[in-house]
Scaffold this active site. Structure first.
Site, PDB file in Angstrom:
ATOM      1  N   ARG A   1      20.806  37.820  21.335  1.00 48.44           N
ATOM      2  CA  ARG A   1      21.282  37.219  22.579  1.00 48.44           C
ATOM      3  C   ARG A   1      20.178  37.332  23.628  1.00 48.44           C
ATOM      4  O   ARG A   1      19.158  38.004  23.411  1.00 48.44           O
ATOM      5  CB  ARG A   1      22.539  37.944  23.079  1.00 48.44           C
ATOM      6  CG  ARG A   1      22.286  39.422  23.350  1.00 48.44           C
ATOM      7  CD  ARG A   1      23.550  40.196  23.661  1.00 48.44           C
ATOM      8  NE  ARG A   1      23.260  41.613  23.915  1.00 48.44           N
ATOM      9  CZ  ARG A   1      23.124  42.512  22.971  1.00 48.44           C
ATOM     10  NH1 ARG A   1      23.256  42.158  21.703  1.00 48.44           N
ATOM     11  NH2 ARG A   1      22.851  43.772  23.287  1.00 48.44           N
TER      12      ARG A   1
ATOM     13  N   ASN B   1      18.182  38.694  26.662  1.00 50.89           N
ATOM     14  CA  ASN B   1      17.905  40.046  27.164  1.00 50.89           C
ATOM     15  C   ASN B   1      18.101  41.145  26.122  1.00 50.89           C
ATOM     16  O   ASN B   1      18.027  42.327  26.457  1.00 50.89           O
ATOM     17  CB  ASN B   1      18.729  40.372  28.408  1.00 50.89           C
ATOM     18  CG  ASN B   1      18.220  39.634  29.630  1.00 50.89           C
ATOM     19  OD1 ASN B   1      17.080  39.196  29.670  1.00 50.89           O
ATOM     20  ND2 ASN B   1      19.079  39.485  30.630  1.00 50.89           N
TER      21      ASN B   1
ATOM     22  N   ASP C   1       7.336  32.076  24.513  1.00 54.90           N
ATOM     23  CA  ASP C   1       6.888  33.003  25.554  1.00 54.90           C
ATOM     24  C   ASP C   1       8.036  33.820  26.145  1.00 54.90           C
ATOM     25  O   ASP C   1       7.820  34.908  26.677  1.00 54.90           O
ATOM     26  CB  ASP C   1       6.193  32.224  26.675  1.00 54.90           C
ATOM     27  CG  ASP C   1       4.913  31.553  26.192  1.00 54.90           C
ATOM     28  OD1 ASP C   1       4.104  32.224  25.544  1.00 54.90           O
ATOM     29  OD2 ASP C   1       4.736  30.350  26.460  1.00 54.90           O
TER      30      ASP C   1
ATOM     31  N   PRO D   1      15.561  34.362  15.838  1.00 53.67           N
ATOM     32  CA  PRO D   1      15.761  33.491  14.669  1.00 53.67           C
ATOM     33  C   PRO D   1      16.037  32.039  15.036  1.00 53.67           C
ATOM     34  O   PRO D   1      15.952  31.173  14.167  1.00 53.67           O
ATOM     35  CB  PRO D   1      16.967  34.128  13.969  1.00 53.67           C
ATOM     36  CG  PRO D   1      17.686  34.863  15.048  1.00 53.67           C
ATOM     37  CD  PRO D   1      16.634  35.345  16.001  1.00 53.67           C
TER      38      PRO D   1
END
Length: 619
Positions: A186, A188, A211, A153
């Site tokens: 967050r 990962n 990306d 977001p």
């Protein structure tokens, strides 16, 4: 790659018929459907010798549906198409065309005709072969694909979520695709999610960000013990970040003109709706510590990585951050001593081709709808994460010509038909399910997927490693072996080329694009089995380096004749920085600084690209 289209000439009519318009007092049209376009000619009240605006290229169509009036006296059926033509300024604008099938006295016959057109158009859009016996019904279309959408977001200056709601989700619904959506929370987070997914429940994983989010997804799939099976799940990217290199390559592959921002997002969304994919090469990157990560984009050292990381402070500028970062980087230009070794593509004796096997594509979607919603089947997929839900995005209320009473608000993915059609009031032209339009005062309905209230309540699938802690690097102990690489630090075998130089930059790139509008490797393909190795030696002037990057927008930088610019098509490479300080990036993410080596694994993943642009880039 999408399944082969019907073997007909592109201009050969597949369907032809006469339709009325909505509202019924409007003109009548002759419609002709070919492989490439829908031709629309007005017949009444005044026939058009040369129709204006009567050609709708299928590359601009997201989907279609059939509709029914709620008036008992209306025996007509309605056929609606959703299009995204380019406006005068080159930007895409959503438009709908609704046609009235009224050639028969009975509704069932008119409905069958509208469904025949909808099924045929869907087959052409999705690359499905048409039945040879000529019997075309909606039953030939497989179930709707189910996509997992992962949205950052905060991507694209915080516009990612707004663009997702306003543009992506409506278009996906128009195409008849089913989805669940997760907002990442967050770094990962996406990696942790895909490590624990039951992948058999999904036909594709789509990231809506830059990306970096796809980098997490691919490394999460490769961190699973069942990584070989996991990589059979196609992945896709819809550009909502500041770095949209892979989306730029997808856009070019689809035959669209170069685009950035919202135009690039709409182009890629159209391609996703068409379905079809290609094998995607991945680089296995071994870092100084011995850990591995996988790259779909690039490994960079020197000027490119410096600009990428130092421009983070300008992230609020969106993609313009890289322009400003380049200016700042040129003002403080550095050189880096290093040893670069590579295995030329011809040295292995292997052809530069993807791994054998057919490319994956999404199952095709059903697109017959009526204005009368039916109860949706209960959700049966397994709980994923506390942030998972089918997005309750309401569509505008729909009203039929004979009834001022609005239908209930329909959710995109639950509690109603797969796709709501465009339908205005009795005095209005057809409306679209556009979230920018105000919804009438109705209670939206949505079906939420099962949600675990606490992370501890979600059982981990057996055999999967626990989620990794937050951190910029993603290491994998799984994945294919690097048969072309000796251990990092060991002598290289014969056939390798080594150079020790002062470098301004080193870039190892897999697809064609370094940015949405930067073509670093013009002839690269997603599945060419090559690493495109570029470098710039020291001694280059700032003005020449600037010219190289300006020419990169057109992919013409190798034609400048710059003696400091080098290129090699390779299978593997090793970089040993001899300068004590510097920045190394993998797919734009900072990794540990030190010796690094990588090799290409052809066709290891599958990328949802949509059909190729057979006629070349649009004007």
């Amino acid at each position: 790659m999408a399944p082969p289209a019907p073997s007909l000439a592109t201009s050969t009519p597949i369907l032809h018929g006469e339709f009325g318009s909505y509202p019924a007092r409007g003109p009548r049209f002759a419609l002709t459907l070919t492989q490439q376009a829908l031709h629309i000619q007005r017949l009444h009240p005044k026939p058009e010798a040369r129709p204006r605006g009567g050609l709708v290229p299928l590359s601009e169509v997201s989907g279609c549906c059939t509709l029914r009036s709620r008036s008992p006296s209306d025996s007509a059926a309605y056929f609606c198409i959703y299009t995204y033509p380019r406006a005068r300024r080159g930007t895409r604008r959503r438009a709908t065309r609704t046609f009235r099938a009224d050639g028969a006295a009975a509704y069932e016959e008119n409905r069958a005709e509208a469904q025949r057109w909808a099924a045929t158009l869907t087959c052409l859009l999705r690359g499905l072969p048409l039945p040879r016996d000529g019997e075309i019904t909606l039953e030939i279309l497989p179930r709707p694909p189910r996509l997992l959408l992962l949205v950052n977001p905060f991507g694209g200056r915080g516009l990612a979520w707004q663009w997702c709601k306003s543009h992506v989700l409506p278009m996906i619904a128009e195409a008849g695709l089913s989805f669940n959506l997760i907002q990442t929370e967050r770094q990962n987070h996406a990696r942790e999610l895909v490590q624990g997914l039951s992948l058999s429940e999904w036909d594709g994983i789509i990231t809506l960000s830059g990306d970096g989010l796809l980098y997490e997804v691919l490394n999460g799939l490769l961190a699973r013990p069942d990584w070989e099976e996991a990589l059979k799940t196609p992945v896709g990217i819809l550009p909502c970040g500041s770095g949209n290199a892979l989306a730029g390559a997808v856009n070019q592959h689809g035959g669209f003109a170069p685009a950035i921002g919202l135009d690039l997002l709409l182009n890629c969304s159209l391609l996703l709706c068409r379905g079809g994919g290609r094998p995607l090469d991945l680089l296995s990157v071994t870092l100084a510590s011995g850990s591995r990560c996988f790259s779909f984009l690039s490994v960079a050292w020197g000027f490119v990585s410096d600009v990428d990381i130092q421009s983070e402070r300008f992230r609020a500028l969106g993609s313009a951050r890289f322009t400003l970062g380049t200016v700042v980087g040129l003002a403080t230009l550095h050189t880096y001593r290093g040893r670069l070794s590579y295995l030329p593509a011809t040295a292995t004796g292997e052809p530069a081709s993807p791994r054998p096997g057919s490319a994956h594509s999404l199952p095709r979607a059903k697109s017959e709808l009526t204005l009368t919603p039916e109860p949706a089947p209960p959700a049966t997929h397994s709980p994923l994460h506390r942030s998972v839900s089918d997005l309750p995005l309401p569509l505008p209320a729909l009203a039929s010509p004979g009834s001022p009473e609005p239908l209930p608000v329909l959710s995109l993915n639950g509690g109603g038909p797969e796709l709501a059609g465009d339908w205005g009031g009795a005095e209005d032209a057809p409306l679209s399910p556009d979230p920018l339009l105000p919804s009438p005062p109705c209670s939206p309905r949505a079906v939420l997927s099962p949600i675990t209230k606490e992370p501890s309540e979600m059982p981990a699938p057996p055999g999967l490693p626990p989620p990794c802690p937050d951190g910029p690097e993603i290491a994998s102990n799984w994945g294919p072996p690097d048969h072309l690489l000796p251990p990092l630090g060991a002598p290289l075998p014969t056939g390798w080329v080594t150079m020790e130089e002062d470098f301004v930059l080193m870039l190892a790139i897999s697809p064609s694009h370094l940015g949405a509008d930067m073509v670093a490797a013009p002839h690269a393909r997603f599945d060419d089995g090559l690493v495109h190795l570029c470098w710039v030696r020291g001694g280059i002037s700032r003005a020449t380096l600037l010219r190289i990057f300006l020419a990169m927008e057109r992919g013409s930088h190798f034609g400048l004749g710059c003696p400091q610019l080098g290129y090699a098509a390779v299978r593997a490479f090793r970089l040993e920085p001899l300068t004590p300080r510097g920045v190394l990036t993998v797919d734009g993410e900072v990794v540990e600084y030190g010796p690094v080596q990588a090799q290409v694994h052809p066709g290891l993943a599958t990328l949802l690209t949509g059909p190729p642009g057979l006629l070349g880039p649009e004007p």
